[in-house]
Design a protein around this motif. Structure first.
Motif, PDB file in Angstrom:
ATOM      1  N   ALA A 146       0.867  -1.246  -0.076  1.00 25.30           N
ATOM      2  CA  ALA A 146       0.084   0.042  -0.209  1.00 25.30           C
ATOM      3  C   ALA A 146       0.925   1.329  -0.044  1.00 25.30           C
ATOM      4  O   ALA A 146       0.334   2.255  -0.491  1.00 25.30           O
ATOM      5  CB  ALA A 146      -0.899  -0.057   1.066  1.00 25.30           C
ATOM      6  N   ALA A 147       2.044   1.166   0.459  1.00 29.08           N
ATOM      7  CA  ALA A 147       2.860   2.409   0.579  1.00 29.08           C
ATOM      8  C   ALA A 147       3.745   2.416  -0.962  1.00 29.08           C
ATOM      9  O   ALA A 147       4.300   3.444  -0.951  1.00 29.08           O
ATOM     10  CB  ALA A 147       3.950   2.100   1.665  1.00 29.08           C
ATOM     11  N   GLY A 148       3.589   1.491  -1.525  1.00 30.02           N
ATOM     12  CA  GLY A 148       4.085   1.622  -2.955  1.00 30.02           C
ATOM     13  C   GLY A 148       5.609   1.025  -3.059  1.00 30.02           C
ATOM     14  O   GLY A 148       6.225   0.848  -4.089  1.00 30.02           O
ATOM     15  N   SER A 149       6.060   0.290  -1.978  1.00 29.67           N
ATOM     16  CA  SER A 149       7.205  -0.462  -1.955  1.00 29.67           C
ATOM     17  C   SER A 149       7.000  -1.791  -2.806  1.00 29.67           C
ATOM     18  O   SER A 149       6.053  -2.379  -2.408  1.00 29.67           O
ATOM     19  CB  SER A 149       7.852  -0.868  -0.659  1.00 29.67           C
ATOM     20  N   PRO A 150       7.910  -2.037  -3.491  1.00 31.08           N
ATOM     21  CA  PRO A 150       7.975  -3.576  -4.434  1.00 31.08           C
ATOM     22  C   PRO A 150       8.318  -4.491  -3.282  1.00 31.08           C
ATOM     23  O   PRO A 150       9.191  -4.246  -2.467  1.00 31.08           O
ATOM     24  CB  PRO A 150       8.990  -3.258  -5.358  1.00 31.08           C
ATOM     25  N   GLY A 151       7.701  -5.456  -3.494  1.00 27.32           N
ATOM     26  CA  GLY A 151       7.793  -6.816  -2.909  1.00 27.32           C
ATOM     27  C   GLY A 151       8.339  -7.905  -3.667  1.00 27.32           C
ATOM     28  O   GLY A 151       9.385  -8.442  -3.509  1.00 27.32           O
ATOM     29  N   ARG A 152       7.556  -8.237  -4.598  1.00 28.37           N
ATOM     30  CA  ARG A 152       7.871  -9.390  -5.652  1.00 28.37           C
ATOM     31  C   ARG A 152       7.660  -8.964  -7.078  1.00 28.37           C
ATOM     32  O   ARG A 152       7.108  -7.971  -7.131  1.00 28.37           O
ATOM     33  CB  ARG A 152       6.988 -10.582  -5.179  1.00 28.37           C
ATOM     34  N   ALA A 153       8.607  -9.714  -7.742  1.00 19.63           N
ATOM     35  CA  ALA A 153       8.611  -9.291  -9.138  1.00 19.63           C
ATOM     36  C   ALA A 153       8.894 -10.390  -9.833  1.00 19.63           C
ATOM     37  O   ALA A 153       9.697 -11.371  -9.251  1.00 19.63           O
ATOM     38  CB  ALA A 153       9.498  -7.978  -9.508  1.00 19.63           C
ATOM     39  N   SER A 154       8.582 -10.511 -11.200  1.00 14.33           N
ATOM     40  CA  SER A 154       8.920 -11.784 -12.145  1.00 14.33           C
ATOM     41  C   SER A 154       9.123 -11.131 -13.656  1.00 14.33           C
ATOM     42  O   SER A 154       8.160 -10.246 -13.899  1.00 14.33           O
ATOM     43  CB  SER A 154       7.955 -12.722 -11.776  1.00 14.33           C
ATOM     44  N   PHE A 155       9.773 -11.797 -14.265  1.00 16.63           N
ATOM     45  CA  PHE A 155       9.914 -11.594 -15.758  1.00 16.63           C
ATOM     46  C   PHE A 155      10.072 -12.898 -16.459  1.00 16.63           C
ATOM     47  O   PHE A 155      10.570 -13.948 -16.097  1.00 16.63           O
ATOM     48  CB  PHE A 155      11.270 -10.998 -16.025  1.00 16.63           C
ATOM     49  N   SER A 156       9.044 -13.113 -17.431  1.00 17.56           N
ATOM     50  CA  SER A 156       9.023 -14.423 -18.240  1.00 17.56           C
ATOM     51  C   SER A 156       9.231 -14.173 -19.622  1.00 17.56           C
ATOM     52  O   SER A 156       8.694 -13.156 -20.068  1.00 17.56           O
ATOM     53  CB  SER A 156       7.845 -15.029 -17.995  1.00 17.56           C
ATOM     54  N   SER A 157      10.067 -15.018 -20.238  1.00 13.42           N
ATOM     55  CA  SER A 157       9.990 -15.169 -21.761  1.00 13.42           C
ATOM     56  C   SER A 157       9.434 -16.461 -22.015  1.00 13.42           C
ATOM     57  O   SER A 157       9.541 -17.499 -21.428  1.00 13.42           O
ATOM     58  CB  SER A 157      11.534 -15.090 -22.265  1.00 13.42           C
ATOM     59  N   GLU A 158       8.481 -16.148 -22.908  1.00 16.69           N
ATOM     60  CA  GLU A 158       7.692 -17.487 -23.576  1.00 16.69           C
ATOM     61  C   GLU A 158       7.592 -17.774 -24.908  1.00 16.69           C
ATOM     62  O   GLU A 158       7.555 -16.857 -25.737  1.00 16.69           O
ATOM     63  CB  GLU A 158       6.292 -17.381 -22.785  1.00 16.69           C
ATOM     64  N   ILE A 159       8.003 -19.056 -25.290  1.00 21.66           N
ATOM     65  CA  ILE A 159       8.064 -19.397 -26.726  1.00 21.66           C
ATOM     66  C   ILE A 159       6.893 -20.439 -27.029  1.00 21.66           C
ATOM     67  O   ILE A 159       6.848 -21.409 -26.445  1.00 21.66           O
ATOM     68  CB  ILE A 159       9.432 -19.797 -27.193  1.00 21.66           C
ATOM     69  N   ARG A 160       6.040 -19.846 -27.954  1.00 25.81           N
ATOM     70  CA  ARG A 160       4.989 -20.865 -28.518  1.00 25.81           C
ATOM     71  C   ARG A 160       5.557 -22.319 -29.110  1.00 25.81           C
ATOM     72  O   ARG A 160       6.388 -22.149 -29.818  1.00 25.81           O
ATOM     73  CB  ARG A 160       4.200 -20.289 -29.242  1.00 25.81           C
ATOM     74  N   ARG A 161       4.945 -23.323 -28.458  1.00 31.80           N
ATOM     75  CA  ARG A 161       5.324 -24.550 -29.122  1.00 31.80           C
ATOM     76  C   ARG A 161       4.730 -24.628 -30.515  1.00 31.80           C
ATOM     77  O   ARG A 161       3.346 -24.442 -30.341  1.00 31.80           O
ATOM     78  CB  ARG A 161       4.921 -25.908 -28.205  1.00 31.80           C
ATOM     79  N   VAL A 162       5.259 -25.256 -31.422  1.00 32.28           N
ATOM     80  CA  VAL A 162       4.806 -25.164 -32.612  1.00 32.28           C
ATOM     81  C   VAL A 162       5.063 -26.632 -33.155  1.00 32.28           C
ATOM     82  O   VAL A 162       5.994 -27.058 -32.902  1.00 32.28           O
ATOM     83  CB  VAL A 162       4.961 -24.138 -33.940  1.00 32.28           C
ATOM     84  N   SER A 163       3.864 -27.318 -33.939  1.00 34.01           N
ATOM     85  CA  SER A 163       4.415 -28.545 -34.183  1.00 34.01           C
ATOM     86  C   SER A 163       4.726 -28.368 -35.735  1.00 34.01           C
ATOM     87  O   SER A 163       4.162 -27.697 -36.342  1.00 34.01           O
ATOM     88  CB  SER A 163       3.392 -29.560 -34.187  1.00 34.01           C
ATOM     89  N   ARG A 164       5.473 -29.398 -36.287  1.00 36.65           N
ATOM     90  CA  ARG A 164       6.038 -29.657 -37.471  1.00 36.65           C
ATOM     91  C   ARG A 164       4.873 -30.029 -38.348  1.00 36.65           C
ATOM     92  O   ARG A 164       4.167 -30.881 -38.020  1.00 36.65           O
ATOM     93  CB  ARG A 164       7.237 -30.489 -37.837  1.00 36.65           C
ATOM     94  N   PRO A 165       4.766 -29.573 -39.571  1.00 34.51           N
ATOM     95  CA  PRO A 165       3.813 -30.237 -40.460  1.00 34.51           C
ATOM     96  C   PRO A 165       4.005 -31.638 -40.530  1.00 34.51           C
ATOM     97  O   PRO A 165       5.168 -31.966 -40.843  1.00 34.51           O
ATOM     98  CB  PRO A 165       3.761 -29.261 -41.809  1.00 34.51           C
ATOM     99  N   THR A 166       2.945 -32.381 -40.802  1.00 35.38           N
ATOM    100  CA  THR A 166       3.265 -33.924 -41.024  1.00 35.38           C
ATOM    101  C   THR A 166       3.589 -33.991 -42.621  1.00 35.38           C
ATOM    102  O   THR A 166       2.920 -33.297 -43.459  1.00 35.38           O
ATOM    103  CB  THR A 166       2.100 -34.835 -40.635  1.00 35.38           C
ATOM    104  N   VAL A 167       4.475 -34.664 -43.052  1.00 38.98           N
ATOM    105  CA  VAL A 167       4.802 -35.122 -44.430  1.00 38.98           C
ATOM    106  C   VAL A 167       4.177 -36.524 -44.798  1.00 38.98           C
ATOM    107  O   VAL A 167       4.361 -37.418 -44.072  1.00 38.98           O
ATOM    108  CB  VAL A 167       6.410 -35.096 -44.593  1.00 38.98           C
ATOM    109  N   PRO A 168       3.203 -36.396 -45.773  1.00 40.89           N
ATOM    110  CA  PRO A 168       2.920 -37.793 -46.311  1.00 40.89           C
ATOM    111  C   PRO A 168       3.660 -38.574 -46.570  1.00 40.89           C
ATOM    112  O   PRO A 168       4.785 -38.330 -47.255  1.00 40.89           O
ATOM    113  CB  PRO A 168       1.598 -37.570 -47.285  1.00 40.89           C
ATOM    114  N   ALA A 169       3.758 -39.946 -46.371  1.00 39.66           N
ATOM    115  CA  ALA A 169       4.420 -40.943 -46.658  1.00 39.66           C
ATOM    116  C   ALA A 169       4.293 -41.111 -48.154  1.00 39.66           C
ATOM    117  O   ALA A 169       2.859 -41.033 -48.663  1.00 39.66           O
ATOM    118  CB  ALA A 169       4.052 -42.466 -46.134  1.00 39.66           C
ATOM    119  N   SER A 170       5.348 -41.350 -48.786  1.00 41.44           N
ATOM    120  CA  SER A 170       5.034 -41.708 -50.497  1.00 41.44           C
ATOM    121  C   SER A 170       5.086 -42.856 -50.747  1.00 41.44           C
ATOM    122  O   SER A 170       5.384 -44.078 -50.113  1.00 41.44           O
ATOM    123  CB  SER A 170       6.449 -41.128 -51.382  1.00 41.44           C
TER     124      SER A 170
END
Length: 170
Positions: A146-170
């Motif tokens: 309430a007095a404006g003093s910081p208590g906790r902080a965090s920083f996150s970097s987040e990378i989206r998981r992407v799946s590789r496209p499926t390659v049809p069998a020939s």
């Protein structure tokens, strides 16, 4: 000649619903946490030798977009660790959101970042989320008393998981 860029949605999103939709996915996260107000030297160590004021952890976060519950609503998010309990956030178009039994305010800033603010119990938690690319987002959180003093902080970097496209069998 047609302009292809006119068919692409703006990045970063300029509307709350589009921002929330962009958040949906599976994310690999690296989060650094800091206890800013709790650094107290003890008798045996100097403050600069203490290492318990910060930590880092890896994790996997799953975010699902929730369709608006009412007409004109912004929608919501279900957020949680991959193998854990999730929480829901419901956003209204008037700049408010609900998370469990807590209410807060949101603002989408001109720089494309979303700021969430929850105030109560003598503290304020302010979180900012922004995308540098569609598959890379950053988050920062600062808790102050309430007095404006910081208590906790965090920083996150987040990378989206992407799946590789499926390659049809020939």
């Amino acid at each position: 000649m047609s302009d292809i860029s006119s068919s692409q949605p703006p990045f970063p999103p300029e509307q709350i619903g589009a921002f929330l939709r962009l958040c949906a996915g599976e994310w690999m996260s690296l989060r650094s946490k800091f206890s800013l107000g709790a650094v107290m030297p003890d008798d045996d160590l100097d403050a600069e030798d203490r290492d318990d004021w910060h930590s880092s952890e890896r994790g996997e976060l799953v975010v699902a977009f929730l369709e608006p519950e009412a007409a004109g609503g912004a929608g919501g998010l279900r957020v949680g660790p991959k193998d854990g309990v999730s929480q829901e956030l419901q956003f209204s178009a008037d700049g408010c959101f609900l998370s469990g039994n807590q209410a807060g305010n949101w603002q989408l800033w001109p720089d494309g970042s979303l700021e969430l603010v929850i105030t109560g119990d003598g503290r304020e938690v302010r979180e900012r989320i922004w995308f540098t690319k569609p598959n890379l987002r950053l988050r920062s959180t600062v808790e102050t008393n309430a007095a404006g003093s910081p208590g906790r902080a965090s920083f996150s970097s987040e990378i989206r998981r992407v799946s590789r496209p499926t390659v049809p069998a020939s």
